[in-house]
Design a protein around this motif. Structure first.
Motif, short mmCIF file in Angstrom:
data_model
loop_
_atom_site.label_atom_id
_atom_site.label_comp_id
_atom_site.label_asym_id
_atom_site.label_seq_id
_atom_site.Cartn_x
_atom_site.Cartn_y
_atom_site.Cartn_z
N ALA A 268 48.43 -11.26 -11.53
CA ALA A 268 48.62 -10.01 -10.81
C ALA A 268 47.48 -9.04 -11.07
N ALA A 269 46.98 -9.02 -12.30
CA ALA A 269 45.85 -8.14 -12.61
C ALA A 269 44.57 -8.62 -11.96
N LEU A 270 44.38 -9.95 -11.90
CA LEU A 270 43.18 -10.51 -11.29
C LEU A 270 43.08 -10.17 -9.81
N ASN A 271 44.21 -9.89 -9.18
CA ASN A 271 44.18 -9.51 -7.77
C ASN A 271 43.26 -8.32 -7.53
N HIS A 272 43.28 -7.37 -8.44
CA HIS A 272 42.47 -6.16 -8.26
C HIS A 272 41.01 -6.41 -8.61
N SER A 273 40.76 -7.38 -9.47
CA SER A 273 39.37 -7.82 -9.67
C SER A 273 38.84 -8.43 -8.39
N ALA A 274 39.69 -9.26 -7.74
CA ALA A 274 39.29 -9.91 -6.49
C ALA A 274 39.01 -8.89 -5.40
N LEU A 275 39.83 -7.86 -5.33
CA LEU A 275 39.64 -6.85 -4.29
C LEU A 275 38.37 -6.04 -4.54
N ASN A 276 38.02 -5.83 -5.80
CA ASN A 276 36.77 -5.14 -6.09
C ASN A 276 35.56 -6.03 -5.77
N VAL A 277 35.72 -7.34 -5.95
CA VAL A 277 34.67 -8.26 -5.50
C VAL A 277 34.55 -8.19 -3.99
N ALA A 278 35.69 -8.14 -3.29
CA ALA A 278 35.68 -8.01 -1.83
C ALA A 278 34.99 -6.73 -1.40
N ASN A 279 35.23 -5.66 -2.15
CA ASN A 279 34.59 -4.37 -1.87
C ASN A 279 33.07 -4.50 -1.95
N ALA A 280 32.60 -5.09 -3.06
CA ALA A 280 31.16 -5.24 -3.25
C ALA A 280 30.56 -6.21 -2.24
N ALA A 281 31.25 -7.33 -1.99
CA ALA A 281 30.73 -8.34 -1.07
C ALA A 281 30.70 -7.81 0.36
N GLY A 282 31.77 -7.09 0.75
CA GLY A 282 31.81 -6.52 2.09
C GLY A 282 30.69 -5.53 2.32
N ALA A 283 30.47 -4.66 1.32
CA ALA A 283 29.38 -3.68 1.43
C ALA A 283 28.03 -4.38 1.51
N LEU A 284 27.86 -5.45 0.72
CA LEU A 284 26.59 -6.18 0.71
C LEU A 284 26.33 -6.86 2.05
#
Length: 405
Positions: free
Chosen positions: A346-362
């Motif tokens: 459940a905690a890793l979900n928010h790590s994944a979403l922050n990766v999505a944030n960075a990847a989407g911006a990139l």
């Protein structure tokens, strides 16, 4: 998409039969989410103020945002696994204390370096808090309302985009950027008080061990669910990162109306989060398919809608709605496939979403730099949504094949 794919891995008992007790507990957790959402997004609008105050360039000041995201990515799995035996209420109080101290350090940071360190510390408890809060809320509300309970916790995060970020940004512009983080400190103290008085002791809630939690990393379904979030969610961030320039240069919207547009996006996120919780309680898998597909369609339409201010605003609302609807279903999916390692997953979900944030911006920045214009991130985001559906389909087919053995 059979019912067995959506069934919780173990029964969850309701520890607080009184509805008032349950909803006050969920409200306490949502207030914490409001503070976290506010501090996560407010720095984006205050970068010029931070840069000018500390004597650095604006791109350099942007590292304070990266430092927070790095704290989220590192802190979520580390804290969730190492604190597996800690009682849930005590752990939530500890996480919110660390979050509040990190923001207090941001308020008083004398130099750019100390501010970067303070933002990293403030980000450490982010993922673990949301992951554990989601499990606690699901436990309190029972198996039939678990996704809805998760959605209500995440509502604090989405409401922050409508109210918390604009208020904190206004404070930062009027009284200096430090006052914005000062507001978050106050919210953190309110959260600590609310959790102390409103959250039951959760003695009946299952706790594990660090080794058990780390066992989640051996499960293919956990990684596939995280990949769905990293890829499928990335499209929303590809558009959101560059939305100000898109609305002014492409849609012709006045720069003075950008805050209104961001609030429209935030209202969409609140709406989508609540709808996503209801859909996921009916079927987690179908909820994921519907929300990711809807996001892909809306992003594709935004390529054309972005050329008119009215259709652009409508498209922005729908992007926020469809994107946010993914959250509760994805969080619940991770809780299901992690078995006894639910806290880490459940905690890793928010790590994944922050990766999505960075990847989407990139990715959004890459297609703009390639000369495709400011509508290109939406097109790229639609393709990311398609990729998310592909990953989800692989996950479902693999789970069915395993179940039929």
């Amino acid at each position: 998409m059979t019912r067995s794919l959506d069934r919780p891995t173990r029964p969850q008992s309701v520890v607080a039969p009184d509805p008032t007790v349950r909803w006050l507990a969920v409200l306490a957790l949502a207030i914490g989410g409001f503070g976290i959402g506010t501090t996560e997004f407010v720095a984006m609008g205050l970068l010029p103020d931070i840069a000018g105050s500390l004597g650095v360039s604006e791109p350099t000041a942007g590292h304070v945002i990266s430092a927070y995201a790095l704290g989220v990515v590192i802190g979520a799995p580390l804290i969730a696994s190492l604190t597996a035996r800690v009682p849930r209420k005590a752990l939530l109080l500890g996480l919110m204390t660390l979050f509040t101290l990190g923001n207090l350090a941001s308020v008083v940071a004398p130099t750019y370096g100390t501010l970067v360190a303070a933002r990293f510390i403030a980000g450490l408890p982010h993922g673990a808090f949301f992951g554990i809060a989601a499990l606690v809320a699901a436990h309190l509300m029972g198996p039939q309302n678990r996704a809805k309970a998760v959605a209500h916790v995440l509502t604090g995060l989405t409401v922050a985009t409508v109210l918390g970020v604009p208020i904190a940004s206004w404070l930062g512009q009027q009284f200096g950027w430090r006052s914005a983080f000062g507001l978050v400190v106050v919210v953190g103290l309110v959260t600590l008080t609310a959790i102390w008085f409103w959250l039951p002791n959760m003695r009946s809630m299952h706790v594990t061990s660090p080794l058990t939690e780390l066992g989640a990393l051996k499960r293919v379904q956990v990684w596939l669910a995280l990949l769905v979030g990293m890829v499928g969610f990335g499209g929303m961030f590809a558009v959101y990162t560059y939305i100000s320039t898109t609305l002014t240069d492409v849609a012709g919207l006045s720069r003075a109306l950008i805050p209104v547009a961001l609030m429209v996006f935030g209202v969409g996120m609140v709406t989508g989060n609540l709808l996503g919780g209801r859909m996921a309680d009916i079927s987690v898998i179908r909820g994921l398919y519907f929300s990711i597909t809807a996001l892909g369609i809306v992003l594709a339409l935004f390529v054309f809608a972005a050329h008119n201010p009215w259709t652009a605003m409508a498209g922005l609302f729908l992007i926020g709605t469809a994107g946010s609807a993914i959250g509760p279903a994805l969080q619940t999916r991770l809780m299901d496939v992690a078995h006894d390692a639910q806290t880490l997953a459940a905690a890793l979900n928010h790590s994944a979403l922050n990766v999505a944030n960075a990847a989407g911006a990139l990715i959004g920045g890459m297609v703009i730099a390639a000369g495709y214009g400011y509508t290109a991130p939406a097109a790229a985001g639609a393709l990311l949504a398609v990729a998310g559906i592909v990953v989800l389909t692989v996950s479902v087919l693999l789970q069915r094949r395993t179940a039929n053995r």
